[in-house]
Design an enzyme around this catalytic site. Structure first.
Site, mmCIF file in Angstrom:
data_model
loop_
_atom_site.group_PDB
_atom_site.id
_atom_site.type_symbol
_atom_site.label_atom_id
_atom_site.label_comp_id
_atom_site.label_asym_id
_atom_site.label_seq_id
_atom_site.Cartn_x
_atom_site.Cartn_y
_atom_site.Cartn_z
ATOM 1 N N LYS A 188 -6.212 3.008 6.218
ATOM 2 C CA LYS A 188 -6.413 2.525 4.839
ATOM 3 C C LYS A 188 -6.157 3.675 3.868
ATOM 4 C CE LYS A 188 -9.587 -0.496 3.377
ATOM 5 N NZ LYS A 188 -8.870 -1.701 2.943
HETATM 6 N N1 PMP Z 1 -5.380 -5.857 5.786
HETATM 7 C C1 PMP Z 1 -5.445 -5.169 4.640
HETATM 8 C C2 PMP Z 1 -4.190 -4.707 4.009
HETATM 9 C C3 PMP Z 1 -6.693 -4.882 4.058
HETATM 10 O O1 PMP Z 1 -6.763 -4.190 2.927
HETATM 11 C C4 PMP Z 1 -7.870 -5.368 4.672
HETATM 12 C C5 PMP Z 1 -9.220 -5.092 4.042
HETATM 13 N N2 PMP Z 1 -9.792 -3.911 4.513
HETATM 14 C C6 PMP Z 1 -7.746 -6.096 5.866
HETATM 15 C C7 PMP Z 1 -6.490 -6.321 6.386
HETATM 16 C C8 PMP Z 1 -8.956 -6.614 6.581
HETATM 17 O O2 PMP Z 1 -9.697 -5.576 7.152
HETATM 18 P P1 PMP Z 1 -11.273 -5.672 7.326
HETATM 19 O O3 PMP Z 1 -11.537 -6.983 7.994
HETATM 20 O O4 PMP Z 1 -11.619 -4.525 8.189
HETATM 21 O O5 PMP Z 1 -11.864 -5.609 5.984
#
Ligand code: PMP
Length: 300
Positions: free
Chosen positions: A151
Site C-alpha cells: 500500500k
Molecule cells: N485493493 C486496494 C487497491 C485497496 O486500497 C484496498 C483497501 N486497503 C483493498 C484492495 C482491500 O484491502 P483490505 O481488505 O485489506 O482493506
C-alpha cells in the site's frame, strides 16, 4: 469529540499534527499506509479493532520494500493503535489511518539517506461506498505492471484517476484491469464474482493488493457457508455474466455490485450469497461471533 493523532512519538490532538512542506514523502509518494476499522458494538459499548495485527504485518512488509525501518514492532504498533482509539473515546464505527513515511525535510528522488517516522490518526467513518448496491464501470486505467504489492501512497494516483473517471461516467466505483486485460480490483477494494455457486476472485498474480477483507471473506465463505473460492485470472466478459458480484475492503466492508458497464447482474438486487456473507461479516467484525474473537481487539 476531538480526534487524536499519534505523531512524532506522542499522542496529540489531530488538529495539532502538522507536517512541514519539505517533508520528503509528500513530494514522491514514498510512504506505506494502512486502513484499519474499529467497529462499534452498541450492546457491549465496545469498539473492536478488526485484524489489527494483520494490517501492521502488511505495513511492515511494505516498509521493507520502501526501505523504511520503523522503531516499533507489530505488537507495539497494535498497542499504540488501541491506546489512540481509546483516547478518542468515540462510540461509533471508526477508521484508523497509519502511515509509515520518509520524514526528512529533504528533496531528491530516492529511498536511501532519509529519516523515517510513523503516524496514525482516527476518525469516525461509516460505509465508504455509501450505497447499498454499487454500479461499477471498467476503467481505462490499468493496474501498473511492475508495482510492488504494497500500500504505497504514490501508487494510489492511478486508483484516483480510475475512481474519478468512473464517477464522472456516472458509476460509483471503477474496476481496473491488469496490464494484460484481466480483472484486477476496484480503486480501494478487491472484487469477487459468484459463478456456478462458487466464489471466484483475481489471484495474487493479477496485480491486486492482497486484501485482509478478501482473506476474511474466503475463510468465512468456506467455514460458514461451505463455499469454495477459486483464485484465478478473470476475463472482462465474466464480469457481465456472473450471477453476483461484490467488492471487499476495510473501508467498503462487503459492498454488493448491482451493475457493471450498464449491464445488470442477476436481477440487479443484492445476490443471495452476497447477502449471507454481508450478514456473517457484520457480526464477525463487531465481535458478535465467538468463533472469530481472535480477529477482534477490544479497545475499551
Ligand atoms: N485493493 C486496494 C487497491 C485497496 O486500497 C484496498 C483497501 N486497503 C483493498 C484492495 C482491500 O484491502 P483490505 O481488505 O485489506 O482493506
Amino acid at each position: 469529540m476531538p480526534s487524536y493523532a499519534f505523531f512524532q512519538k506522542k499522542f496529540i490532538p489531530l488538529s495539532e499534527a502538522k507536517i512541514g512542506v519539505m517533508t520528503h514523502f509528500i513530494h514522491y509518494g514514498i510512504a506505506i499506509f494502512e486502513g484499519i476499522r474499529g467497529n462499534w458494538n452498541s450492546k457491549q459499548k465496545q469498539i473492536y479493532l478488526f485484524r489489527v495485527k494483520e494490517h501492521y504485518e502488511r505495513l511492515q512488509s511494505g516498509c521493507r520494500v520502501l526501505r523504511i525501518s520503523l522503531p516499533y514492532t507489530v505488537d507495539e504498533l497494535c498497542q499504540i493503535t488501541v491506546e489512540l482509539v481509546r483516547k478518542c473515546g468515540f462510540q461509533e464505527d471508526v477508521y484508523v489511518r497509519p502511515v509509515a513515511y520518509k520524514s526528512s525535510q529533504a528533496l531528491g528522488v530516492r529511498l536511501h539517506d532519509l529519516e523515517e517516522d510513523f503516524l496514525a490518526f482516527v476518525i469516525p467513518w461509516g460505509p465508504y461506498l455509501d450505497m447499498d448496491k454499487a454500479r461499477c464501470g471498467v476503467s481505462s486505467w490499468r493496474r501498473p505492471k511492475e508495482a510492488p504489492q504494497a500500500k504505497i501512497t504514490g501508487l494510489y494516483c492511478i486508483n484516483a484517476l480510475a475512481k474519478t473517471e468512473a464517477v464522472e461516467n456516472g458509476f460509483d466505483e471503477a474496476i481496473m484491469l491488469t496490464p494484460d486485460g484481466y480483472v484486477s480490483e476496484g480503486s480501494g477494494e478487491n472484487i469477487f464474482l459468484v459463478i456456478n455457486g462458487k466464489l471466484v476472485t483475481p489471484a495474487s498474480y493479477n496485480n491486486i493488493l492482497m486484501g485482509i477483507t478478501r482473506d476474511t471473506v474466503i475463510k468465512l465463505a468456506k467455514n460458514e457457508l461451505g463455499i469454495e473460492t477459486i483464485e484465478r485470472s478473470i476475463d472482462r466478459g465474466e464480469l457481465y455474466t456472473a450471477k453476483e458480484c461484490f467488492l471487499t475492503g476495510t473501508a467498503a466492508n462487503i459492498t454488493p455490485v448491482a451493475e457493471i458497464d450498464r449491464r445488470k447482474l442477476g436481477n440487479g438486487e443484492i445476490g443471495e450469497i452476497t447477502g449471507k456473507l454481508q450478514k456473517i461479516y457484520s457480526e464477525v467484525i463487531r465481535g458478535n461471533n465467538p468463533k472469530y474473537l481472535d480477529w477482534c481487539t477490544p479497545v475499551y
